[in-house]
Design a protein around this motif. Structure first.
Motif, PDB file in Angstrom:
ATOM      1  N   ASP A 125      40.911  56.106  -5.045  1.00 19.71           N
ATOM      2  CA  ASP A 125      41.623  56.822  -6.103  1.00 19.71           C
ATOM      3  C   ASP A 125      42.204  58.118  -5.555  1.00 19.71           C
ATOM      4  OD1 ASP A 125      42.568  58.026  -8.390  1.00 19.71           O
ATOM      5  OD2 ASP A 125      40.625  58.212  -9.371  1.00 19.71           O
ATOM      6  N   THR A 126      43.530  58.236  -5.530  1.00 15.88           N
ATOM      7  CA  THR A 126      44.200  59.478  -5.110  1.00 15.88           C
ATOM      8  C   THR A 126      45.302  59.809  -6.114  1.00 15.88           C
ATOM      9  OG1 THR A 126      45.512  58.149  -3.537  1.00 15.88           O
ATOM     10  CG2 THR A 126      43.635  59.361  -2.644  1.00 15.88           C
ATOM     11  N   ASN A 127      44.981  59.752  -7.382  1.00 16.59           N
ATOM     12  CA  ASN A 127      45.979  60.010  -8.420  1.00 16.59           C
ATOM     13  C   ASN A 127      46.408  61.476  -8.409  1.00 16.59           C
ATOM     14  OD1 ASN A 127      44.871  61.571 -11.038  1.00 16.59           O
ATOM     15  ND2 ASN A 127      43.190  60.473 -10.045  1.00 16.59           N
ATOM     16  N   GLY A 128      47.554  61.726  -9.002  1.00 20.34           N
ATOM     17  CA  GLY A 128      48.124  63.065  -9.051  1.00 20.34           C
ATOM     18  C   GLY A 128      49.580  63.021  -8.648  1.00 20.34           C
ATOM     19  N   VAL A 187      47.102  55.257  -5.266  1.00 20.54           N
ATOM     20  CA  VAL A 187      45.903  54.951  -4.491  1.00 20.54           C
ATOM     21  C   VAL A 187      46.218  55.053  -3.007  1.00 20.54           C
ATOM     22  CG1 VAL A 187      44.797  53.445  -6.192  1.00 20.54           C
ATOM     23  CG2 VAL A 187      46.400  52.477  -4.552  1.00 20.54           C
ATOM     24  N   SER A 188      45.198  55.360  -2.228  1.00 23.65           N
ATOM     25  CA  SER A 188      45.239  55.252  -0.779  1.00 23.65           C
ATOM     26  C   SER A 188      44.319  54.098  -0.391  1.00 23.65           C
ATOM     27  CB  SER A 188      44.804  56.563  -0.130  1.00 23.65           C
ATOM     28  OG  SER A 188      45.634  57.634  -0.551  1.00 23.65           O
ATOM     29  N   ALA A 202      47.287  56.842   3.619  1.00 24.67           N
ATOM     30  CA  ALA A 202      47.253  57.846   2.553  1.00 24.67           C
ATOM     31  C   ALA A 202      48.376  57.729   1.546  1.00 24.67           C
ATOM     32  CB  ALA A 202      47.273  59.247   3.163  1.00 24.67           C
ATOM     33  N   GLY A 203      49.456  56.987   1.860  1.00 27.23           N
ATOM     34  CA  GLY A 203      50.600  57.008   0.956  1.00 27.23           C
ATOM     35  C   GLY A 203      51.146  58.421   0.851  1.00 27.23           C
ATOM     36  N   ASP A 204      51.367  58.892  -0.382  1.00 26.86           N
ATOM     37  CA  ASP A 204      51.910  60.238  -0.602  1.00 26.86           C
ATOM     38  C   ASP A 204      50.858  61.226  -1.099  1.00 26.86           C
ATOM     39  OD1 ASP A 204      54.346  59.356   0.224  1.00 26.86           O
ATOM     40  OD2 ASP A 204      55.377  59.628  -1.684  1.00 26.86           O
ATOM     41  N   ALA A 205      49.582  60.907  -0.893  1.00 25.46           N
ATOM     42  CA  ALA A 205      48.543  61.861  -1.286  1.00 25.46           C
ATOM     43  C   ALA A 205      48.573  63.102  -0.402  1.00 25.46           C
ATOM     44  CB  ALA A 205      47.169  61.194  -1.222  1.00 25.46           C
TER      45      ALA A 205
END
Length: 272
Positions: free
Chosen positions: A179-182, A188-189, A202-205
């Motif tokens: 969970d890396t919401n925001g 998600v990552s 990491a995607g865009d976290a």
């Protein structure tokens, strides 16, 4: 990694004004952080890096790039995949971090056919529910309403075959959704386990190789919930450094893979 093979392929790059990217940041400190990392204090060049993981007879791709209808500097994924010897038909799993254009719009080609015809598709339930909502367009600021329209158009192409997951689920052998919401409500990552070292896709976290590490608490314009994005970024950096995970960050300079080390009360990126 010994248990599988990771590949990072470029989809091109985006350029954004620094003044747009970090609203409210102290101008002098921002320029100092960027110049100290050898980056322009006027324009950010964000590379777009797509990760693939091969395990056994399966090949997963995490996000699919921007396709041909976003920016002229993006949409290079297929030609760069070809240079690695990978064909779209080889991909068995398409797994999304989130549904922004540079991660999703490469789902279909100019004829609205699926680019990866043999794949199964997965996205987090929270991300699917947000962008599928009839209210998604009105919830977005004016300059990003096209993000919601584009997401809904592409969701329609896979709604009969997509699988939804939740943080903590295993989405691919040895790959855990984190969970890396925001940045978006259902972002998600992915933690890749089972090799010689854990890896965090990491995607865009975590977006900027300098500012996101030196001042993870600063809000970013690209985060839909800037407060939650900053909280997530701080926690994620601590986890990566503590667990000695290798990071793959979507918008870091290509090939965007390395370690995160603590430096005083901040962090720094050590390219692999």
């Amino acid at each position: 990694m010994s248990d599988g093979h990771l590949t990072v392929v470029s989809d091109g790059f985006m350029q954004l004004p620094v003044s747009f990217s970090f609203p409210g940041a102290p101008e002098d400190e921002l320029k100092m952080l960027l110049s100290g990392a050898g980056l322009s204090a006027d324009t950010l060049k964000n590379d777009c890096n797509i990760t693939l993981l091969r395990r056994g007879d399966r090949l997963a791709i995490f996000d699919v790039g921007a396709g041909s209808n976003f920016l002229p500097t993006t949409g290079k994924l297929l030609q760069n995949l070809a240079e690695t010897g990978i064909e779209p038909k080889d991909v068995t799993d398409v797994i999304f971090t989130h549904a922004h254009p540079d991660h999703l719009w490469g789902l279909t080609d100019e004829f609205d056919d699926l680019v990866f015809p043999n794949a199964r598709y997965q996205i987090s339930a929270g991300e699917w529910e947000f962008w599928s909502s009839p209210k998604a367009v009105e919830l977005m600021p004016e300059d990003r309403k096209i993000f919601a329209v584009g997401a809904q158009n592409r969701f329609a192409m896979v709604e009969e075959v997509v699988s939804l997951f939740k943080p903590g689920d295993e989405v691919f052998p040895g790959v855990e959704a984190v969970d890396t919401n925001g940045h978006t409500p259902g972002h998600v990552s992915f933690a890749v386990h089972g090799g010689t070292e854990p890896v965090l896709i990491a995607g865009d976290a975590i977006v900027n190789v300098a500012v996101s590490l030196m001042r993870p608490d600063w809000p970013m314009a690209s985060d839909q919930d800037p407060h939650e994005g900053a909280r997530t970024r701080t926690l994620l950096l601590d986890r990566i450094a503590t667990e000695r995970m290798r990071l793959i960050a979507f918008h870091f300079p290509h090939p965007a893979t390395g370690l995160i080390e603590r430096k005083d009360n901040t962090y720094r990126f050590v390219p692999a």
